[in-house]
Motif scaffolding. Structure first.
Motif, PDB file in Angstrom:
ATOM      1  N   HIS A 218       0.846  -1.184   0.000  1.00  0.00           N
ATOM      2  CA  HIS A 218       0.000   0.000   0.000  1.00  0.00           C
ATOM      3  C   HIS A 218       0.885   1.238   0.000  1.00  0.00           C
ATOM      4  O   HIS A 218       2.041   1.199   0.421  1.00  0.00           O
ATOM      5  CB  HIS A 218      -0.927   0.008   1.220  1.00  0.00           C
ATOM      6  CG  HIS A 218      -0.200   0.052   2.527  1.00  0.00           C
ATOM      7  ND1 HIS A 218       0.306  -1.078   3.137  1.00  0.00           N
ATOM      8  CD2 HIS A 218       0.131   1.090   3.330  1.00  0.00           C
ATOM      9  CE1 HIS A 218       0.907  -0.751   4.257  1.00  0.00           C
ATOM     10  NE2 HIS A 218       0.819   0.568   4.405  1.00  0.00           N
ATOM     11  N   GLY A 219       0.345   2.322  -0.494  1.00  0.00           N
ATOM     12  CA  GLY A 219       1.098   3.564  -0.589  1.00  0.00           C
ATOM     13  C   GLY A 219       1.228   4.027  -2.032  1.00  0.00           C
ATOM     14  O   GLY A 219       0.484   3.600  -2.924  1.00  0.00           O
ATOM     15  N   ASP A 220       2.188   4.907  -2.258  1.00  0.00           N
ATOM     16  CA  ASP A 220       2.424   5.482  -3.586  1.00  0.00           C
ATOM     17  C   ASP A 220       3.510   4.692  -4.307  1.00  0.00           C
ATOM     18  O   ASP A 220       4.651   4.627  -3.843  1.00  0.00           O
ATOM     19  CB  ASP A 220       2.833   6.953  -3.475  1.00  0.00           C
ATOM     20  CG  ASP A 220       1.717   7.819  -2.893  1.00  0.00           C
ATOM     21  OD1 ASP A 220       0.544   7.475  -3.130  1.00  0.00           O
ATOM     22  OD2 ASP A 220       2.020   8.817  -2.206  1.00  0.00           O
ATOM     23  N   TYR A 221       3.147   4.117  -5.448  1.00  0.00           N
ATOM     24  CA  TYR A 221       4.070   3.340  -6.276  1.00  0.00           C
ATOM     25  C   TYR A 221       4.196   4.003  -7.647  1.00  0.00           C
ATOM     26  O   TYR A 221       3.341   4.793  -8.055  1.00  0.00           O
ATOM     27  CB  TYR A 221       3.589   1.896  -6.436  1.00  0.00           C
ATOM     28  CG  TYR A 221       3.831   1.023  -5.224  1.00  0.00           C
ATOM     29  CD1 TYR A 221       4.912   0.159  -5.169  1.00  0.00           C
ATOM     30  CD2 TYR A 221       2.972   1.072  -4.138  1.00  0.00           C
ATOM     31  CE1 TYR A 221       5.129  -0.645  -4.061  1.00  0.00           C
ATOM     32  CE2 TYR A 221       3.184   0.273  -3.019  1.00  0.00           C
ATOM     33  CZ  TYR A 221       4.271  -0.580  -2.994  1.00  0.00           C
ATOM     34  OH  TYR A 221       4.499  -1.363  -1.898  1.00  0.00           O
ATOM     35  N   THR A 222       5.269   3.639  -8.335  1.00  0.00           N
ATOM     36  CA  THR A 222       5.509   4.111  -9.699  1.00  0.00           C
ATOM     37  C   THR A 222       5.768   2.908 -10.591  1.00  0.00           C
ATOM     38  O   THR A 222       6.622   2.072 -10.274  1.00  0.00           O
ATOM     39  CB  THR A 222       6.715   5.072  -9.762  1.00  0.00           C
ATOM     40  OG1 THR A 222       6.469   6.191  -8.903  1.00  0.00           O
ATOM     41  CG2 THR A 222       6.923   5.568 -11.181  1.00  0.00           C
ATOM     42  N   VAL A 223       5.023   2.827 -11.690  1.00  0.00           N
ATOM     43  CA  VAL A 223       5.176   1.750 -12.675  1.00  0.00           C
ATOM     44  C   VAL A 223       5.949   2.319 -13.865  1.00  0.00           C
ATOM     45  O   VAL A 223       5.525   3.312 -14.473  1.00  0.00           O
ATOM     46  CB  VAL A 223       3.812   1.195 -13.114  1.00  0.00           C
ATOM     47  CG1 VAL A 223       3.997   0.074 -14.121  1.00  0.00           C
ATOM     48  CG2 VAL A 223       3.024   0.702 -11.905  1.00  0.00           C
ATOM     49  N   ALA A 224       7.084   1.698 -14.195  1.00  0.00           N
ATOM     50  CA  ALA A 224       7.943   2.161 -15.288  1.00  0.00           C
ATOM     51  C   ALA A 224       7.961   1.125 -16.398  1.00  0.00           C
ATOM     52  O   ALA A 224       7.886  -0.089 -16.146  1.00  0.00           O
ATOM     53  CB  ALA A 224       9.363   2.419 -14.779  1.00  0.00           C
ATOM     54  N   LEU A 225       8.059   1.615 -17.630  1.00  0.00           N
ATOM     55  CA  LEU A 225       8.125   0.761 -18.822  1.00  0.00           C
ATOM     56  C   LEU A 225       9.456   1.010 -19.523  1.00  0.00           C
ATOM     57  O   LEU A 225       9.813   2.165 -19.803  1.00  0.00           O
ATOM     58  CB  LEU A 225       6.961   1.067 -19.762  1.00  0.00           C
ATOM     59  CG  LEU A 225       6.938   0.320 -21.087  1.00  0.00           C
ATOM     60  CD1 LEU A 225       6.719  -1.178 -20.864  1.00  0.00           C
ATOM     61  CD2 LEU A 225       5.870   0.896 -22.021  1.00  0.00           C
TER      62      LEU A 225
END
Length: 398
Positions: A218-225
């Motif tokens: 839980h919390g703030d995540y970042t998805v990178a490509l």
């Protein structure tokens, strides 16, 4: 009218993030001052020295080519400016090197400045593959929603959807993408996903890749490509807290102590002494000559059943009081009660003598023979008016 385009161009250039260095080169162990402007106000930035990089091609290999352990974090002011002192450290890969500045949270923004680490090896950059190049044409998005199991700690999952176009001269067949997830300032954890299909030169395709976090995340995540060693896009992802897990632990903290308390009370009920009936049998069940088991009488201050009372019960009072006799002979026998041993009879449990006693005349001087309370009808000098006693009597137990 001619000045309007110039003013617009200047404003757009001022809004682009910029980085300036106090030195163009320095050796390991030294330091330099990194300053910048044009960044978002109050933004958190990460400052790193990265190898195998250039201003045109960026950081090849991502943050794996940077000296992450010696990086510095800085926050911009209200005008989007910053200044930070950075120690010089050799990156894990050869130079050419840059000082890489990028945002940590929020909208993605980055800028590079060329820098030479004195004494560190230098190698040419790998050749850029122009046979097939993919570029993201639209903004990425995360499709899907969290279910009931996610509310209780199941791994959150989404679908990363984006559109890419082939800007190269040759088709790209079955491209392999890397999807990474990062939390806060930590480096992304990359996973490879292969897309089945072919993208011809000048063509585009809509691609969907799965994204999954760990259980309870839980919390703030970042998805990178990333494709071909270059990060194509980043997408923020806010994951809600699994409140079902919190509710479960609250219930555990309430139910378990209650269950232990009930179990303890049940054990106490089994091991403590018996109830009132058993105590009554232990201390005796009667009075007035009826003894309990072992010849012991009922304990003082307790009722007929062994239960403690504030006072004596009516049956107990009746048993303990002597029976009253209405006959004059029984009243005359009270004078001889103290000399019970001299009589010929025995005394019962109620205090009434069993042997015959002789009535004695009253010796009090103020009584005359005709007014003696102990005199019978034969001893009275004057005839009575009625055949009833001249004094009131008390009714005893019958």
């Amino acid at each position: 009218m001619v000045l309007l385009p110039l003013v617009a161009g200047t404003a757009s250039a001022a809004e682009k993030p910029q980085v300036k260095l106090s030195k163009s080169q320095a050796g390991t162990g030294g330091s330099l001052t990194v300053s910048g402007s044009g960044w978002r106000a109050n933004a958190l930035l990460m400052v790193l020295i990265c190898g195998r990089s250039s201003i045109d091609r960026g950081v090849i290999g991502g943050t794996n080519s940077c000296a992450n352990a010696d990086g510095r974090a800085v926050t911009t002011d209200a005008k989007g400016r910053f200044s930070k002192k950075l120690p010089v450290t050799e990156p894990p890969v050869p130079c050419p090197c840059v000082v890489h500045v990028a945002t940590v949270t929020g909208a993605k923004a980055e800028a590079d400045a060329s820098f030479l680490v004195a004494g560190h090896e230098v190698e040419p950059l790998p050749k850029e593959d122009t046979a097939g190049r993919l570029s993201v044409l639209t903004d990425t998005q995360l499709d899907g929603s969290s279910g009931l199991l996610t509310w209780f700690g199941a791994p959150p999952s989404r679908k990363l959807v984006f559109t890419v176009g082939n800007v190269g001269t040759n088709p790209v067949k079955n491209p392999v993408f890397q999807v990474g997830t990062s939390h806060g300032v930590f480096a992304p954890q990359w996973e490879e996903h292969q897309w089945r299909g072919t993208i011809g030169p000048g063509k585009k395709a809509r691609i969907t890749l799965p994204v999954e976090l760990t259980a309870g995340a839980h919390g703030d995540y970042t998805v990178a490509l990333k494709f071909g060693g270059k990060v194509l896009a980043e997408q923020p992802w806010g994951v809600g807290r699994p409140w079902g897990v919190t509710l479960f632990w609250i219930l555990v903290c309430v139910v378990v102590p209650a269950a232990l308390f009930r179990t303890g009370m049940a054990v106490v009920d089994r091991v403590r002494p018996g109830g009132p009936n058993q105590r009554a049998g232990r201390f005796g069940s009667g009075r007035g000559g009826r003894g309990g088991r072992g010849g012991r009488s009922v304990r003082p201050g307790r009722g007929a059943h062994g239960v403690r009372r504030g006072g004596l019960r009516l049956p107990d009072v009746t048993l303990r009081m002597p029976k009253l006799n209405l006959s004059p002979a029984s009243r005359d026998s009270d004078d001889d009660h103290d000399s019970a041993g001299s009589g010929s009879g025995s005394v019962s449990g109620t205090g009434t003598p069993t042997g015959a006693r002789t009535r004695t005349q009253s010796a009090l001087p103020w009584f005359t023979p005709d007014t003696d309370p102990g005199a019978t009808e034969a001893d009275q000098l004057s005839a009575p008016h009625e055949n009833t006693p001249t004094t009131p009597t008390r009714k005893g137990n019958t």
